[in-house]
Every structure is written in structure tokens, then in C-alpha cells.
Design a protein around this motif. Structure first.
Motif, mmCIF file in Angstrom:
data_model
loop_
_atom_site.group_PDB
_atom_site.id
_atom_site.type_symbol
_atom_site.label_atom_id
_atom_site.label_comp_id
_atom_site.label_asym_id
_atom_site.label_seq_id
_atom_site.Cartn_x
_atom_site.Cartn_y
_atom_site.Cartn_z
ATOM 1 N N PHE A 53 -66.239 -32.596 -67.725
ATOM 2 C CA PHE A 53 -65.373 -33.135 -66.676
ATOM 3 C C PHE A 53 -65.098 -32.093 -65.599
ATOM 4 C CE2 PHE A 53 -64.146 -35.707 -70.421
ATOM 5 C CZ PHE A 53 -64.659 -36.900 -69.951
ATOM 6 N N GLU A 54 -65.059 -30.841 -66.038
ATOM 7 C CA GLU A 54 -64.762 -29.811 -65.046
ATOM 8 C C GLU A 54 -65.895 -29.683 -64.039
ATOM 9 O OE1 GLU A 54 -63.391 -26.335 -67.044
ATOM 10 O OE2 GLU A 54 -61.635 -27.399 -67.805
ATOM 11 N N GLU A 55 -67.117 -29.878 -64.511
ATOM 12 C CA GLU A 55 -68.223 -29.885 -63.561
ATOM 13 C C GLU A 55 -68.073 -31.015 -62.557
ATOM 14 O OE1 GLU A 55 -72.175 -29.816 -65.232
ATOM 15 O OE2 GLU A 55 -71.511 -28.347 -66.736
ATOM 16 N N ARG A 56 -67.700 -32.174 -63.076
ATOM 17 C CA ARG A 56 -67.530 -33.328 -62.178
ATOM 18 C C ARG A 56 -66.441 -33.071 -61.148
ATOM 19 N NH1 ARG A 56 -66.475 -39.222 -64.499
ATOM 20 N NH2 ARG A 56 -66.069 -39.675 -62.303
ATOM 21 N N LEU A 57 -65.363 -32.412 -61.618
ATOM 22 C CA LEU A 57 -64.260 -32.146 -60.698
ATOM 23 C C LEU A 57 -64.705 -31.267 -59.542
ATOM 24 C CD1 LEU A 57 -61.234 -31.621 -63.071
ATOM 25 C CD2 LEU A 57 -61.608 -33.445 -61.429
ATOM 26 N N GLU A 58 -65.520 -30.261 -59.855
ATOM 27 C CA GLU A 58 -65.962 -29.364 -58.788
ATOM 28 C C GLU A 58 -66.863 -30.113 -57.809
ATOM 29 O OE1 GLU A 58 -66.087 -25.462 -59.583
ATOM 30 O OE2 GLU A 58 -64.929 -25.634 -61.440
ATOM 31 N N GLN A 59 -67.741 -30.956 -58.360
ATOM 32 C CA GLN A 59 -68.706 -31.611 -57.485
ATOM 33 C C GLN A 59 -68.131 -32.817 -56.755
ATOM 34 O OE1 GLN A 59 -72.105 -32.197 -60.042
ATOM 35 N NE2 GLN A 59 -72.173 -29.997 -60.431
ATOM 36 N N GLU A 60 -67.409 -33.654 -57.473
ATOM 37 C CA GLU A 60 -66.949 -34.896 -56.857
ATOM 38 C C GLU A 60 -65.587 -34.782 -56.202
ATOM 39 O OE1 GLU A 60 -67.230 -38.387 -59.311
ATOM 40 O OE2 GLU A 60 -69.059 -37.624 -60.266
ATOM 41 N N PHE A 61 -64.749 -33.903 -56.749
ATOM 42 C CA PHE A 61 -63.383 -33.822 -56.238
ATOM 43 C C PHE A 61 -63.130 -32.524 -55.475
ATOM 44 C CE2 PHE A 61 -63.323 -36.936 -59.561
ATOM 45 C CZ PHE A 61 -62.351 -37.856 -59.201
ATOM 46 N N TYR A 62 -64.148 -31.693 -55.333
ATOM 47 C CA TYR A 62 -64.005 -30.410 -54.639
ATOM 48 C C TYR A 62 -62.844 -29.610 -55.217
ATOM 49 C CZ TYR A 62 -66.760 -32.995 -51.147
ATOM 50 O OH TYR A 62 -67.693 -33.758 -50.512
ATOM 51 N N PHE A 63 -62.692 -29.655 -56.512
ATOM 52 C CA PHE A 63 -61.558 -28.978 -57.154
ATOM 53 C C PHE A 63 -62.087 -27.901 -58.090
ATOM 54 C CE2 PHE A 63 -58.176 -28.452 -60.272
ATOM 55 C CZ PHE A 63 -57.042 -28.412 -59.464
ATOM 56 N N GLN A 64 -61.688 -26.664 -57.807
ATOM 57 C CA GLN A 64 -62.175 -25.543 -58.607
ATOM 58 C C GLN A 64 -61.229 -25.289 -59.778
ATOM 59 O OE1 GLN A 64 -62.437 -21.976 -56.256
ATOM 60 N NE2 GLN A 64 -62.480 -20.680 -58.100
ATOM 61 N N VAL A 65 -61.675 -25.636 -60.954
ATOM 62 C CA VAL A 65 -60.789 -25.616 -62.122
ATOM 63 C C VAL A 65 -60.569 -24.195 -62.637
ATOM 64 C CG1 VAL A 65 -60.512 -26.379 -64.493
ATOM 65 C CG2 VAL A 65 -61.582 -27.899 -62.824
ATOM 66 N N LEU A 66 -59.315 -23.839 -62.833
ATOM 67 C CA LEU A 66 -58.981 -22.544 -63.421
ATOM 68 C C LEU A 66 -58.477 -22.698 -64.853
ATOM 69 C CD1 LEU A 66 -57.196 -20.972 -60.352
ATOM 70 C CD2 LEU A 66 -59.489 -20.465 -61.216
ATOM 71 N N ASP A 67 -57.813 -23.807 -65.095
ATOM 72 C CA ASP A 67 -57.249 -24.022 -66.428
ATOM 73 C C ASP A 67 -56.971 -25.506 -66.600
ATOM 74 O OD1 ASP A 67 -56.315 -23.507 -68.911
ATOM 75 O OD2 ASP A 67 -54.796 -22.070 -68.281
ATOM 76 N N HIS A 68 -56.659 -25.895 -67.794
ATOM 77 C CA HIS A 68 -56.354 -27.292 -68.000
ATOM 78 C C HIS A 68 -55.374 -27.458 -69.150
ATOM 79 C CE1 HIS A 68 -59.964 -27.180 -70.859
ATOM 80 N NE2 HIS A 68 -58.884 -27.202 -71.592
ATOM 81 N N ARG A 69 -54.896 -28.661 -69.278
ATOM 82 C CA ARG A 69 -53.961 -28.968 -70.339
ATOM 83 C C ARG A 69 -54.197 -30.394 -70.775
ATOM 84 N NH1 ARG A 69 -47.446 -28.684 -70.230
ATOM 85 N NH2 ARG A 69 -47.117 -30.117 -71.940
#
Lengths: 156, 156
Positions: free
Chosen positions: B117-133
Motif C-alpha cells: 500500500f505504501e508503494e501505491r500511496l507514493e505513486q497514486e497519492f503523491y504521499f511519501q510515507v515515513l511511518d504508519h499505524r
DNA sequence: TTCCCTGCAAAGGTTTTGCAATTAA
DNA sequence: TTAATTGCAAAACCTTTGCAGGGAA
């Protein structure tokens, strides 16, 4: 908008509660700022324009009541205040959140990505899922100077 | 255990901080209750056995400091108190949590389910993930009278 | 009437801070 | 030595509660 207020009014009345002017003003503020994850204090400031005589305690009581009715989701992003989110009445779970650590923006992903995992939880972990919460922290599209992605407009 | 304390001592010293007896006692309590998601008050009670003269403010300050150093994760499960979780220094993200709404138990899932999902976030949502919960609320195996699932013993 | 609801002020609970004394490096 | 650290008490915060007055059914 009006039909959503009407629906909330019915939810209140079906439990013996009233849609007072203060409650209606509060609900309107929440509807007008649906994307914003307001704190009680935020709501209080905004609702004062519509109903200047309202007290902070009333706002807290209204938010608490609406949370119990599952009209709102009470949430905690770790900054010491509770925040409130209108709930889609057709979605069983809350949204996923994209929290920007640089500018503090909170965007929502309207899809539910967790269905398959919930099945695994029941079977492998003997855990009966009632709800979930998925937040990502990172850098949002605004802070990395990219346009607003289409993906964020999908369901609103 | 001792090597983990040594490592934390080095992390502190590299930033100009000291490992005082109070801090060491606090770290030991956290290590001895690694699965427990203790609140500051919990830590305070437990640490008093090792260092009876310690003050609550010192515990708060220590927990805050260790959070800044990413030794701990400061977390909020919505019950009005912050809870603290030792962080695996080799894992980039926190664990996922299974929170029982009946007995309040919090179990951890040590796997990371969110990579794709983090890959999708970077590609589709332009969101660079640092952490998650990721937290699930529901009914745990204890409350539905099932044995402890193997899945919960995997990594500890 | 009766029960719900309100505003205000006070109380509650958690966390932070000011300060003078103490201590680890 | 000296900058970091401590305990204590007070303060700061967010949130809840008690209560007397007000209002809708």
C-alpha cells in the motif's frame, strides 16, 4: 445538506433526543468542514458565528452525543486533543488517513484496503474485528510541490 | 537486556544526554514490560520499586526524551492517556495492534502488512510515507474463549 | 408537568513547567 | 567544573460534571 441534517434529526429523535438550535448549528459546522477533522475548540470557534451564546460544554456534550450515535468518529492524532470526523453512514469502518508531518494536513482515503486482513485476523488470530484505524504519516503532495492527485477526489 | 541498555546509553550520550539512575530504572521497567503499552502512571508505579525517590515529572521527561530518540513510540489508544511502546530498532515501522473492546488487552502483530500500500500511496497519492499505524478494535481470543493462537507467538 | 437541554463555573485528570538543589561526565 | 538532571509544587491543558434556570412536548 438539508437532507443530511434531517437524517441526523431523525436519528436523535429516535433515541429521545432533540435537535436544538445549538445542536443544529454544531452539525452545520461539521458538515461545512467535513474534510477538516476539527477539535472541540475548533468547532466552538466556528459555531459561535451561528450561535454566539453557545457554551463550550454544550459543544463537548453535542460531540459526545453524536459520537455515541455513530454520526461522528472521535479520534486522536496524538496532539493532545480529540478530533471529530463525520461518518459515512454506509461505510462500516472509518477512512484511512494521510497525515502530513510537515504541514499537519490530514487527507482521507475513501477506499477500504483491509478486508482481506480482517479475514486473516479472524482465522489466524481468533480476533473478531469490529473496527479499524489506519493512518500513514509522511509528506503530502502539497509539501512536495506536486499537484493534487486524482485519487484524492474520487469519493467526495 | 544489558546490551540493549548499553545501546540506549550510547544513543543518549551521542546526543549529550546522561543515563542517570532514574533513567536506567525507567528503561528497565520498559524492557521488563515490553508487551504492555504502559502509561506514564504505570511506569511511575513500577519504577518506584527500583528507585523509590523518583518523581512523576522525571518519568514524563524520560519518556518524552526516549520518544524523541525513537527508542519509544508514544501512542494514544483513545482512553485519555499516552502509552509507550519500545521500538524495535531494526523495524522501520510500528507494530499493528489488536485492541480488545471488552477486556482492553492490546496484542501486537509483528508482521508488516502495508508495504504494497505504501508503494501505491507514493505513486497514486503523491504521499511519501515515513511511518504508519494500524489498529484493529474487536473481541480478542481470550474473551471469546479460544486458546492463544500460534500466530501471536511468532516473533517474541 | 416532565424531561431534556443549556450556560456557567467548578472540578477532574493528565501532562508540562519553574526553580533551587543535586549529580553525572 | 559545568551543563544536564532531579523532585517538588504549581501551572497549564483538555474535558467532564453539578446545578439552577429555561424550553419543548
Amino acid at each position: 445538506m438539508e437532507t443530511r441534517i434531517e437524517k441526523i434529526k431523525q436519528q436523535l429523535q429516535s433515541q429521545g433526543y432533540k435537535l436544538t438550535p445549538q445542536r443544529e448549528a454544531t452539525v452545520r459546522v461539521l458538515l461545512e468542514n467535513e474534510q477538516d477533522h476539527l477539535s472541540a475548540e475548533d468547532v466552538f470557534m466556528l459555531v459561535k458565528d451561528k450561535a454566539p451564546e453557545i457554551g463550550l460544554a454544550t459543544v463537548y456534550r453535542t460531540l459526545e452525543l453524536l459520537s455515541e450515535l455513530h454520526v461522528l468518529e472521535k479520534m486522536n492524532f496524538g496532539d493532545g486533543v480529540a478530533r471529530y470526523d463525520l461518518r459515512d453512514d454506509n461505510s462500516r469502518h472509518h477512512h484511512h488517513h494521510l497525515i502530513c508531518v510537515q504541514c499537519g494536513a490530514v487527507d482521507e482515503i475513501m477506499e477500504d484496503w483491509l478486508g482481506p486482513f480482517e479475514e486473516r485476523l479472524e482465522q489466524e488470530f481468533y480476533f473478531q474485528v469490529l473496527d479499524h484505524r489506519l493512518d500513514f504519516q509522511g509528506i503530502c503532495y502539497r509539501c512536495s510541490d506536486r499537484g493534487k492527485p486524482d485519487s484524492l477526489n474520487k469519493s467526495h
